[in-house]
Enzyme design. Structure first.
Site, PDB file in Angstrom:
ATOM      1  N   HIS A 352       0.913  -1.159  -0.004  1.00 12.52           N
ATOM      2  CA  HIS A 352      -0.063   0.097   0.143  1.00 12.52           C
ATOM      3  C   HIS A 352       0.803   1.085   0.008  1.00 12.52           C
ATOM      4  CE1 HIS A 352      -2.995   3.049   0.978  1.00 12.52           C
ATOM      5  NE2 HIS A 352      -2.679   3.112   2.172  1.00 12.52           N
ATOM      6  N   HIS A 357       1.190   5.294  -1.940  1.00  7.95           N
ATOM      7  CA  HIS A 357       1.872   7.004  -1.605  1.00  7.95           C
ATOM      8  C   HIS A 357       3.000   7.363  -2.063  1.00  7.95           C
ATOM      9  CE1 HIS A 357      -0.866   7.728   1.766  1.00  7.95           C
ATOM     10  NE2 HIS A 357      -1.084   6.330   2.092  1.00  7.95           N
ATOM     11  N   GLU A 397      -5.884   9.923   1.181  1.00  3.20           N
ATOM     12  CA  GLU A 397      -6.147   8.551   1.155  1.00  3.20           C
ATOM     13  C   GLU A 397      -7.272   8.346   0.045  1.00  3.20           C
ATOM     14  OE1 GLU A 397      -4.998   5.886   2.273  1.00  3.20           O
ATOM     15  OE2 GLU A 397      -3.317   7.212   3.381  1.00  3.20           O
TER      16      GLU A 397
END
Length: 524
Positions: A352, A357, A397
């Protein structure tokens, strides 16, 4: 510590990662959820707020008991409000404090009530600075602005409750300036090295605690996670991030997710993400066959935006996570999800962080927006931490932007979640323009995909709105980040401001000189 989740496509269901940063162990998922979630950062921050309120309430109960031994008249303790208990408890017998008192009496004659107040306050040597009255046929209220020591305040309260039998209410309130002073005393890191104090794991969601975890019962997987978490726990500022010898099984898990999301990224993600992902791939920082090393990713990010990843071993608090962003530091786990469920993880993992990110932290505007949220969190109240966590969750997010009339993902939770990425960009959910003030109080859906997503015109638009929102936050000081020393400067006086202006002046001087050479006029 943290606030992200990911939905993965697997076995016909999409699931989501659990946030780092909750203050309770995440062991239960709603049984009737279509797409069961763990705790979001929003939920985490809310838990922390309630936890702190509970601590303050318990402290007040204890302080009320302790004051019982110091005050002869118990009637006043029964009438006194919680804030009044804290005002008395924190005062001392040497330095007078300023406070307000609201007194209520059923005495039909206001003059008698005021006379009793002035006489008893004078006997206790309490200084009265201001008096206001209001009333009706049933009762009278008197508001006093006073100054007294602890003993004088207690003595005045005892005299009034003994001598004015019609007294029905006695409330004490601290001055607003006292509250601001308390807020300014909330600790926050001033130098990047102090993030060592913001990297303590509060809780962990482990496959040993929940049979629904994909790795539950896998002894080898559990041991591997523990090994990687123990390494992260030992990391301190100044240490070189160690090389992780990932197994072939872990590399295979990485490749499965990397390739699954590849085609969707071309059609559903923003141009900034696609551009940075392409550069990461061209420079061999991200490849399908091997899991990148954090230290290699950091070399790339440092050249692009100055961001860096820092290993952590589990869930941190929302306050600690956001504080790290203020220094352009992103706390990340080093373990991967279970190999039998490559498209579903019940918690944040390295996949993730790297696919969601890192490409976005490579963009100067998104990096600045993340840091701004971190700077806004320093010394903020629990209420503001909860709002900032909500803003972060909905834009960094799970945020969307508009490109060529189409919705594109900018949020890392969407960029690394196959199912929700398609859902968010479809016509199924509601879409609203990003407004931080509205976003900060938006309820977060815990049981399924979001029914609502916020859409920015661009990342630049989101950053501009966020900075405007920051100016509305009630904080008795401002903060400035010094990238040369990697430290935070709190601006509380004109002297502090002069230091910041001095550094800015030097930067502007160099820019102006360059503009003069190119015969470019700069309008400020």
């Amino acid at each position: 510590m943290f606030l992200r989740y990911m939905r993965r496509r697997g076995s016909g269901e999409d699931h989501e990662e659990e946030p780092r940063g909750v203050t309770v162990i995440a062991t239960k998922v709603a049984e009737n959820s279509k797409n069961p979630r763990r705790y979001s950062l929003v939920h985490q921050a809310s838990c922390e707020t309630q936890h702190h309120k509970g601590i303050r309430r318990q402290n007040t109960i204890q302080h009320r008991k302790q004051l019982t031994d110091q005050m002869r008249c118990q009637k006043i303790l029964q009438q006194l409000n919680d804030e009044g208990i804290e005002v008395i408890f924190t005062a001392n017998d040497v330095t007078p404090i300023e406070f307000s008192i609201i007194l209520t009496s059923t005495d039909p004659t206001l003059s008698n009530f005021v006379s009793d107040i002035l006489q008893n306050m004078s006997s206790a040597k309490v200084q009265i600075c201001h008096v206001e009255t209001r009333g009706n046929e049933a009762s009278h209220d008197v508001l006093l602005a006073c100054k007294a020591t602890k003993n004088q305040l207690i003595h005045s309260a005892e005299l009034l409750t003994q001598n004015h039998v019609a007294l029905t209410k006695f409330s004490i309130f601290a001055k607003k300036l006292s509250d601001e002073k308390n807020q300014s005393q909330i600790w926050f890191p001033r130098h990047i090295s102090e993030l060592d104090q913001c990297s303590k794991c509060i809780t962990k969601y482990e496959p040993t605690t929940d049979p629904r975890h994909p790795g539950h019962g896998d002894v080898a997987y559990i041991a591997r996670r523990k090994f990687l978490n123990d390494q992260a726990l030992e990391f301190k500022f100044g240490d070189e991030i160690g090389y992780v010898d990932y197994t072939e099984e872990e590399h295979a898990t990485w490749k499965a997710v990397y390739e699954k999301l590849g085609d969707l990224h071309l059609s559903h993600t923003c141009a900034v993400y696609r551009q940075n992902l392409k550069i990461l791939q061209e420079e061999k920082v991200l490849t399908a066959d091997r899991i990148p090393q954090i230290r290699d990713v950091n070399k790339f990010l440092q050249k692009k935006t100055g961001f860096e990843l820092r290993p952590c071993s589990g869930l941190l608090s929302a306050r600690d996570f956001l504080a790290s962003l203020a220094f352009r530091v992103f706390q990340t786990t080093t373990y991967l999800r279970h190999h039998k469920s490559p498209h579903h993880s019940p918690e944040p993992d390295l996949i993730h962080e790297l696919l969601g990110h890192v490409p976005m932290f490579s963009d100067p505007l998104l990096a600045q927006m993340s840091q701004d949220i971190g700077l806004m969190s320093l010394g903020a109240s629990d209420e503001h931490i909860e709002k900032l966590s909500t803003v972060y969750w909905f834009i960094v997010e799970f945020g969307l932007c508009k490109e060529d009339g189409k919705l594109k993902a900018i949020g890392a939770g969407l960029l690394s979640a196959y199912g929700e990425l398609m859902h968010a960009c479809s016509d199924a959910p509601e879409h609203k323009d990003f407004d931080p003030a509205v976003t900060a109080v938006q309820k977060y859906e815990d049981d399924d995909y979001q029914p609502l997503y916020f859409v920015a015109d661009s990342i630049h638009d989101a950053l501009a709105k966020l900075r405007k929102y920051a100016s509305s936050m009630d904080r008795p000081f401002s903060v400035v980040y010094d990238p040369f020393t990697k430290s935070i400067e709190a601006i509380e006086s004109s002297a502090d401001l002069e230091k910041a202006f001095s550094r800015l002046s030097n930067d502007l001087s160099a820019i102006t000189h360059a503009a003069d050479r190119m015969k470019i006029s700069i309008t400020m």
